[in-house]
Scaffold this motif. Structure first.
Motif, short mmCIF file in Angstrom:
data_model
loop_
_atom_site.label_atom_id
_atom_site.label_comp_id
_atom_site.label_asym_id
_atom_site.label_seq_id
_atom_site.Cartn_x
_atom_site.Cartn_y
_atom_site.Cartn_z
N THR A 126 39.85 -36.39 -61.80
CA THR A 126 39.56 -37.67 -62.47
C THR A 126 38.07 -37.96 -62.66
OG1 THR A 126 39.58 -38.90 -60.37
CG2 THR A 126 41.67 -38.70 -61.54
N ILE A 127 37.20 -37.33 -61.87
CA ILE A 127 35.76 -37.59 -61.94
C ILE A 127 35.06 -36.38 -62.55
CG2 ILE A 127 33.70 -38.24 -60.63
CD1 ILE A 127 35.54 -39.25 -58.40
N LEU A 128 34.08 -36.62 -63.41
CA LEU A 128 33.35 -35.51 -64.03
C LEU A 128 32.68 -34.66 -62.95
CD1 LEU A 128 31.79 -37.36 -67.09
CD2 LEU A 128 33.62 -35.67 -67.12
N PRO A 129 32.71 -33.34 -63.09
CA PRO A 129 32.25 -32.46 -62.00
C PRO A 129 30.80 -32.67 -61.59
CG PRO A 129 32.68 -31.22 -64.02
CD PRO A 129 33.25 -32.58 -64.21
N GLU A 130 29.92 -32.98 -62.55
CA GLU A 130 28.52 -33.18 -62.19
C GLU A 130 28.32 -34.43 -61.34
OE1 GLU A 130 28.96 -34.55 -66.60
OE2 GLU A 130 29.80 -33.02 -65.25
N VAL A 131 29.20 -35.42 -61.51
CA VAL A 131 29.13 -36.64 -60.70
C VAL A 131 29.56 -36.34 -59.26
CG1 VAL A 131 29.98 -39.01 -60.46
CG2 VAL A 131 29.57 -38.05 -62.75
N VAL A 132 30.64 -35.59 -59.10
CA VAL A 132 31.10 -35.20 -57.77
C VAL A 132 30.03 -34.36 -57.07
CG1 VAL A 132 32.82 -33.86 -56.49
CG2 VAL A 132 33.53 -35.26 -58.44
N GLN A 133 29.46 -33.40 -57.78
CA GLN A 133 28.46 -32.51 -57.18
C GLN A 133 27.23 -33.29 -56.74
OE1 GLN A 133 27.93 -29.63 -60.30
NE2 GLN A 133 30.04 -28.88 -60.10
N ARG A 134 26.80 -34.23 -57.55
CA ARG A 134 25.60 -35.00 -57.18
C ARG A 134 25.86 -35.84 -55.94
NH1 ARG A 134 21.96 -38.98 -61.08
NH2 ARG A 134 20.67 -39.85 -59.41
N PHE A 135 27.04 -36.45 -55.86
CA PHE A 135 27.35 -37.25 -54.68
C PHE A 135 27.44 -36.37 -53.44
CE2 PHE A 135 30.52 -39.05 -51.74
CZ PHE A 135 29.85 -40.20 -51.38
N GLN A 136 28.14 -35.24 -53.54
CA GLN A 136 28.29 -34.36 -52.39
C GLN A 136 26.94 -33.82 -51.93
OE1 GLN A 136 31.26 -31.68 -54.04
NE2 GLN A 136 32.87 -32.61 -52.78
N LYS A 137 26.08 -33.54 -52.87
CA LYS A 137 24.75 -33.03 -52.52
C LYS A 137 23.96 -34.06 -51.74
CE LYS A 137 20.70 -30.82 -54.60
NZ LYS A 137 20.05 -30.42 -55.89
N SER A 138 24.21 -35.34 -52.00
CA SER A 138 23.47 -36.41 -51.32
C SER A 138 23.93 -36.60 -49.87
CB SER A 138 23.64 -37.73 -52.08
OG SER A 138 24.92 -38.27 -51.87
N GLN A 139 25.06 -36.01 -49.54
CA GLN A 139 25.63 -36.18 -48.20
C GLN A 139 25.42 -34.89 -47.39
OE1 GLN A 139 26.57 -39.30 -47.75
NE2 GLN A 139 26.21 -39.61 -49.93
N ASN A 140 24.46 -34.90 -46.52
CA ASN A 140 24.10 -33.70 -45.77
C ASN A 140 24.45 -33.80 -44.30
OD1 ASN A 140 22.84 -32.48 -48.07
ND2 ASN A 140 21.11 -33.87 -47.76
N ASP A 141 25.24 -34.78 -43.94
CA ASP A 141 25.58 -34.99 -42.54
C ASP A 141 26.57 -33.94 -42.08
OD1 ASP A 141 26.49 -35.93 -40.07
OD2 ASP A 141 26.17 -38.01 -40.66
N SER A 142 26.22 -33.18 -41.08
CA SER A 142 27.08 -32.08 -40.62
C SER A 142 28.38 -32.57 -40.01
CB SER A 142 26.34 -31.23 -39.59
OG SER A 142 25.98 -32.02 -38.47
N SER A 143 28.42 -33.85 -39.59
CA SER A 143 29.64 -34.39 -38.99
C SER A 143 30.62 -34.90 -40.05
CB SER A 143 29.31 -35.54 -38.03
OG SER A 143 28.85 -36.67 -38.76
N GLN A 144 30.20 -34.80 -41.33
CA GLN A 144 31.04 -35.24 -42.46
C GLN A 144 31.25 -36.75 -42.49
OE1 GLN A 144 34.63 -32.70 -42.45
NE2 GLN A 144 33.78 -31.89 -44.32
N THR A 145 30.36 -37.50 -41.92
CA THR A 145 30.42 -38.96 -42.06
C THR A 145 29.14 -39.46 -42.68
OG1 THR A 145 29.52 -39.36 -39.85
CG2 THR A 145 31.91 -39.21 -40.04
N ILE A 146 29.22 -40.59 -43.34
CA ILE A 146 28.05 -41.20 -43.97
C ILE A 146 27.42 -42.13 -42.95
CG2 ILE A 146 27.24 -42.59 -45.93
CD1 ILE A 146 29.85 -41.74 -47.37
N ARG A 147 26.34 -41.70 -42.31
CA ARG A 147 25.73 -42.51 -41.25
C ARG A 147 24.44 -43.17 -41.69
NH1 ARG A 147 26.41 -38.54 -35.97
NH2 ARG A 147 28.67 -38.72 -35.78
N ASP A 148 23.77 -42.60 -42.68
CA ASP A 148 22.46 -43.10 -43.09
C ASP A 148 22.65 -44.29 -44.01
OD1 ASP A 148 19.94 -43.57 -44.03
OD2 ASP A 148 19.41 -41.46 -44.26
#
Length: 282
Positions: free
Chosen positions: A57-79
């Motif tokens: 449902t989401i354009l691939p470049e949008v998904v990739q940009r969001f995932q790239k912004s999330q670098n937390d190794s625990s897979q949670t958004i803490r920052d």
């Protein structure tokens, strides 16, 4: 019957707002409430339905940009600071507890509403069709108080006629928690949101018959520029109360209920809504 109306003006992340919504549903009946209404806005975000795959449902470049912004190794958004900055510039991606399609939220461009009701109060709402008919009729009646004529379309949409075409102004979805029905929907306030949808989302994999394969910009429309969100919130509260046989919804603060909700919301945020493996689950 104990009821509440909650107009949320504070700024929270999209994940936190969804956690609060589920937490209210979980605690509604056990806290002695029969019904409640929440009027709220989200930061700039893309909200997936419970069973949807982001890549569908989401354009691939949008998904990739969001995932790239999330670098937390625990897979949670803490920052939280980074996340708030990201929300202003580019949408967060989150997943909600209800089904239905992917939507885009923006604090200036759409308004969200959520009904909470105990099945002890309205046992007939256990049936999905009856529950949609009930809640959508409340929204239609509130819109009529600003001379807007909307009708039910598809499974859970509200549409208006514009230049001879039926165009969507509201999408809705539901989930059930611990004896309560939670029904939420969104109203499109500004045409700029429609442009964002076209820039972020693919054509949906499933569509209602009345869409007739129209692209986003031809299928969706916004409410008139003079539409009052404050009046809509008041009107929706009034028609909800009337449907329950009440003169008005409750307004007093219940600190014990609020504490229970925020404790549950914190747990849900940490263990579910902020987790990348929940948002992008297979």
């Amino acid at each position: 019957m104990r009821t509440f109306t909650f107009v949320q003006n504070s700024i929270r992340s999209a994940a936190a707002n969804l956690a609060i919504e589920e937490a209210i549903g979980i605690n509604l009946v056990s806290s002695g409430y029969g019904a409640g209404l929440r009027i709220w806005k989200n930061p700039f975000s893309i909200v997936l339905g419970l069973s949807e795959k982001a890549e569908d449902t989401i354009l691939p470049e949008v998904v990739q940009r969001f995932q790239k912004s999330q670098n937390d190794s625990s897979q949670t958004i803490r920052d939280s600071v980074r996340q708030k900055n990201f929300d202003r510039e580019f949408p967060a991606i989150v997943r909600r507890a209800s089904g239905g399609g992917t939507v885009v939220h923006h604090p200036e461009e759409n308004l969200n509403f959520t009904f909470f009701i105990s099945l002890d109060v309205k046992p007939e709402l256990y049936k999905v069709k009856e529950s949609y008919d009930y809640f959508l009729s409340l929204v239609v009646n509130a819109l009529k108080r600003q001379t807007l004529d909307a009708s039910f379309r598809g499974k859970s949409d509200l549409a208006v006629f514009e230049q001879g075409l039926e165009k969507k102004i509201s999408g809705n979805a539901q989930f059930r928690k611990k004896g309560a029905v939670v029904h939420h929907g969104t109203l499109i306030l500004k045409p700029s949101l429609i442009s964002r949808v076209s820039e972020l989302l693919k054509h949906p994999p499933e569509e209602p018959e009345y869409r007739k394969n129209r692209k986003h910009s031809d299928f969706v429309t916004s409410l008139p520029s003079g539409f009052s969100t404050v009046k809509f919130g008041q009107d929706l509260s009034h028609v909800f109360a009337e449907s329950l046989g009440l003169s008005r919804m409750g307004t007093e603060r219940d600190l014990r209920f609020t504490k229970s909700v925020f404790q549950e919301a914190k747990r849900l945020l940490e263990n579910k809504y902020s987790r990348m493996d929940f948002i992008f689950r297979d």
